[in-house]
Design a protein around this motif. Sequence first.
Motif, PDB file in Angstrom:
ATOM      1  N   LEU A  58       0.871  -1.150   0.007  1.00 28.47           N
ATOM      2  CA  LEU A  58      -0.085   0.043  -0.085  1.00 28.47           C
ATOM      3  C   LEU A  58       0.857   1.285  -0.005  1.00 28.47           C
ATOM      4  CD1 LEU A  58      -2.774  -0.818   2.584  1.00 28.47           C
ATOM      5  CD2 LEU A  58      -3.111  -0.531   0.194  1.00 28.47           C
ATOM      6  N   ALA A  82      -5.154   1.791  -4.215  1.00 33.19           N
ATOM      7  CA  ALA A  82      -4.910   1.135  -2.790  1.00 33.19           C
ATOM      8  C   ALA A  82      -5.971  -0.007  -2.562  1.00 33.19           C
ATOM      9  CB  ALA A  82      -5.346   2.402  -1.725  1.00 33.19           C
ATOM     10  N   CYS A 103      -5.813   7.032   2.417  1.00 30.40           N
ATOM     11  CA  CYS A 103      -5.477   7.647   1.465  1.00 30.40           C
ATOM     12  C   CYS A 103      -5.886   9.126   1.490  1.00 30.40           C
ATOM     13  CB  CYS A 103      -5.935   6.859   0.217  1.00 30.40           C
ATOM     14  SG  CYS A 103      -4.919   5.656  -0.601  1.00 30.40           S
TER      15      CYS A 103
END
Length: 260
Positions: A58, A82, A103
């Motif tokens: 990630l 992601a 994110c």
Amino acid sequence: MSSQHLPRIDADGLADLAVAAFTREVFLTPKPGLPDCRTAQTPANSVFSSLVDVGARLHDPLRAAALAGADTGRLAAACRAAQDLLPHTASPHGFDLAARALCLLTAAWAQGAGDPRDACTRALALDERMGPADGFRDGHRADPHDLTATGAALSAVREARARGLAEETAQLDALLTLMAAMDDERVVRDKGPLALRILQEDAAAVLAAGGAGMPEGRRRLAELDEQLTRYGICPATSGALHTVVLFLDSVDSRPLAVAG
């Protein structure tokens, strides 16, 4: 703690902290109703083993989110990247929500968030700008109650540490705080309102008994775990927001910079 005098952190640093939060969430045990280390040797439940190495992968989309700036197209692409890294089996357990939230929050901190509440507010504003199809929760955005619950859980983990409890215990108390307070839409959708009531009342009972660090609290935690397993209740949104709490805590707890 205010982040006003914390040293600025670059995109790689934010991505590192987000990966660490995701990984801590995966390994935290016991998590009632959620995958944890106990499922590692269970062939019928491959969710935990499929997530073990996802955190490190990630890093790139999280870094991209931090570098997106005001470009919501770049941020949306980073969020999708992601989520695409997650195995399909992880989505029902809230890890898709966790990846997206991380994110949005890395972007919020990169854009100058002053503290955890400011970071959450900025993240929700970014979510709004990206449109309803990419919302926090299956197209539904987090509401102010979610922000309140996140703040309470952040306080819970810090208060537990201040009492000298082990880090894992402090984190479990934060998760229980979320379970007790959250109106988890996924639980209601999948299992109905009675399941949500069981989750909230039993999690609150653990906290009322002193939390995961006290003998009676541990007994009630085991009962909660058994109840959720028996009825297949997965507090996915609480798990996702717990990852958020771990990330916010790690960013906001860095050593203070010396004022110049």
